[in-house]
Design an enzyme around this catalytic site. Structure first.
Site, PDB file in Angstrom:
ATOM      1  N   LYS A 136      47.948  36.912  10.605  1.00  0.00           N
ATOM      2  CA  LYS A 136      47.233  35.977   9.746  1.00  0.00           C
ATOM      3  C   LYS A 136      48.017  35.846   8.447  1.00  0.00           C
ATOM      4  O   LYS A 136      48.173  36.815   7.705  1.00  0.00           O
ATOM      5  CB  LYS A 136      45.823  36.500   9.472  1.00  0.00           C
ATOM      6  CG  LYS A 136      44.962  35.577   8.642  1.00  0.00           C
ATOM      7  CD  LYS A 136      43.548  36.133   8.532  1.00  0.00           C
ATOM      8  CE  LYS A 136      42.641  35.221   7.730  1.00  0.00           C
ATOM      9  NZ  LYS A 136      41.254  35.754   7.653  1.00  0.00           N
TER      10      LYS A 136
ATOM     11  N   ASP B 233      27.859  44.285  21.820  1.00  0.00           N
ATOM     12  CA  ASP B 233      27.614  45.508  21.058  1.00  0.00           C
ATOM     13  C   ASP B 233      27.931  45.202  19.603  1.00  0.00           C
ATOM     14  O   ASP B 233      29.014  44.741  19.284  1.00  0.00           O
ATOM     15  CB  ASP B 233      28.528  46.631  21.561  1.00  0.00           C
ATOM     16  CG  ASP B 233      28.356  47.902  20.759  1.00  0.00           C
ATOM     17  OD1 ASP B 233      27.248  48.115  20.260  1.00  0.00           O
ATOM     18  OD2 ASP B 233      29.322  48.658  20.664  1.00  0.00           O
TER      19      ASP B 233
END
Length: 499
Positions: free
Chosen positions: A215, A285
């Site tokens: 990124k 989760d």
């Protein structure tokens, strides 16, 4: 006429996929020039390193590996280590395999006449170990006996380890971990997407072959939009997290023009590309987040307390999970509704609905269990919300098919695996380019911030990479022959690198 855009995309995809396949020949050549720092170079680190058992022997992969190698030199230490391993395997087992593992542990470690009896235990832990039964096995072994075993390893074994050649080797790896990281450490491949401050591209570590998503935050764009604080917060949170369920940060560095965060590469692309809207219900989760102190997040998933400027912690994450479950069933978020794709819903209206309206279930695929868990996650008051009442959302019926211990250990077979010959990303030509930033000059204050940001390798992720790539074994091989000459930085393999 030749479609140059399509050709560029094909070349970029081919290079990217070939890189993922690896180039063992080039890798071997490059690795011959590598070596760990000499032991005498680690003297300062030996003094400054915090001697904390959990960090050195459990959390850090190379530390854990070397500590286990040390334990193998003493039968009593080996027994303690084997017991913890087998107890962990029992915890993950199911059905008949779990019963068999339990009986094996009792016979092997809890019988006084066994060669591998846990003789180092004392007091209550020793008494409970000797008297354990099938009925109280979990309470006893996962409680006092496990705690007593860990305390034993924290004592004499740990102290001896820190005076052993194994710990010396760990210090060499920790010193190596501190090496400066620059863009020359990687090969760069195709653009995968874009964020608010720059593009996201695929990169490959030259010495290990490990692929990451990088990124890139444009320095001038970051300064113009006053995004420095946010970027640093993101970086600090990511480097503290290590989980199978979110991207993990491996490197933070800077170039002349960008701040770079190298994170786990998710080959399958965006989650939304992988479900069939309106027919598939995914089970997720959710991990707790850090303390929040300001308005942040995507509007459609914001909890009422964010919009009302009420202090909050993890309550907003449970709310967002409820929104996500809803969206996976209906293919639209709960407070925008089914017509949002046809007609844009104003931001203010979405916020009003979040604070004032209850959820509507217009899609046919909402079953009773799914509605119930969404309703509980989307309670307006924090004290009424699932996950905020000292309760465990994993015990809800909606999660009944998931063995969370096995899930967290990464041993459950995923229902879908990305195909190795497919690039799950937009064509390079469809990813809009950023415009140049004008009128912004970087100064000494900016340079100071960039230096604070660029801390290099993140220990746990980096050490895991060293082990999984085989470089750990290569550099630890006592018969290894090193080459003084490395590869030219400009020399490339058969893959095509697009900059």
């Amino acid at each position: 006429m030749c479609d140059m855009g399509g050709l560029d995309n094909l070349v970029a995809n081919t290079a990217y996929l070939k890189a993922q396949g690896g180039d063992d020949k080039e890798m071997r050549k490059r690795r011959r020039s590598l070596s760990l720092p000499k032991p005498e170079q680690c003297a300062a680190l030996r003094t400054s390193l915090e001697k904390e058992y959990e960090s050195l022997c459990e959390k850090q992969p190379i530390g854990k590996k070397l500590f286990r190698q040390f334990l193998a030199s003493n039968p009593e230490y080996t027994t303690a280590n084997d017991f913890l391993d087998e107890l962990h395997e029992w915890d993950l087992a199911e059905g008949a395999a779990k019963d068999k593992a339990r009986q094996n542990i009792i016979n092997k470690f809890c019988k006084a006449d066994s060669k591998t009896f846990l003789s180092f235990l004392t007091g209550e832990a020793a008494d409970k170990c000797k008297a354990v039964t099938d009925k109280d096995f979990q309470e006893v072994m996962m409680g006092k006996v496990k705690e007593g075993t860990v305390e034993f390893l924290k004592g004499k074994p740990f102290q001896e380890y820190m005076n052993s050649p194994f710990f010396d080797k760990f210090l060499q790896w920790k010193e190596y971990e501190k090496q400066p990281i620059t863009e020359k450490y990687f090969y760069e491949f195709r653009t995968l997407g874009k964020g608010g401050f720059g593009e996201v591209c695929a990169v490959q570590v030259k010495n290990t072959g490990q692929m990451y998503a990088c990124k890139k935050l444009d320095k001038k764009r970051l300064k113009k939009k006053h995004g420095e604080k946010m970027a640093m917060l993101e970086k600090k949170i990511l480097e503290k997290v290590n989980s199978l369920f979110i991207v993990n940060l491996a490197y933070a560095y800077d170039t002349k023009t960008h701040l770079c965060l190298c994170m786990s590469l998710m080959n399958g692309g965006d989650l939304k590309q992988q479900w069939d809207p309106g027919t598939h219900q995914s089970k997720i989760d959710c991990k707790d987040s850090d303390l929040k102190g300001e308005t942040a997040g995507t509007g459609a998933y914001m909890a009422p307390e964010i919009l009302k400027d009420i202090p909050y912690r993890t309550s907003v994450d449970w709310w967002a999970l409820g929104c996500s479950i809803y969206e996976m069933v209906a293919a639209y978020t709960p407070f925008k509704g089914p017509d949002a794709k046809k007609e844009k819903v104003a931001k203010e209206e979405v916020q009003r609905r979040i604070c004032e309206e209850e959820v509507k279930y217009e899609h046919k695929n909402f079953d009773a269990s799914t509605k119930d868990i969404i309703n509980l996650f989307l309670k307006k008051k924090i004290e009424d919300r699932l996950g905020c009442k000292d309760d465990d959302p994993r015990k809800h019926e909606w999660f009944k098919s998931i063995n969370f211990a096995r899930l967290e250990a990464g041993v459950i077979e995923p229902p879908w695996v990305p195909k190795p010959n497919v690039v799950y990303a937009k064509d390079t030509g469809d990813i809009a380019e950023f415009s140049d930033i004008r009128g912004v000059e970087l100064d000494a204050k900016d340079d100071k911030f960039f230096k604070e940001f660029s801390t290099g390798a993140v220990p746990i992720a980096w050490q895991q990479e060293m082990i999984e790539s085989g470089l750990f074994d290569d550099l630890n091989d006592p018969n290894r022959k090193e080459s003084a000459a490395g590869l030219d930085d400009e020399k490339k393999s058969g893959t095509c690198t697009l900059l």
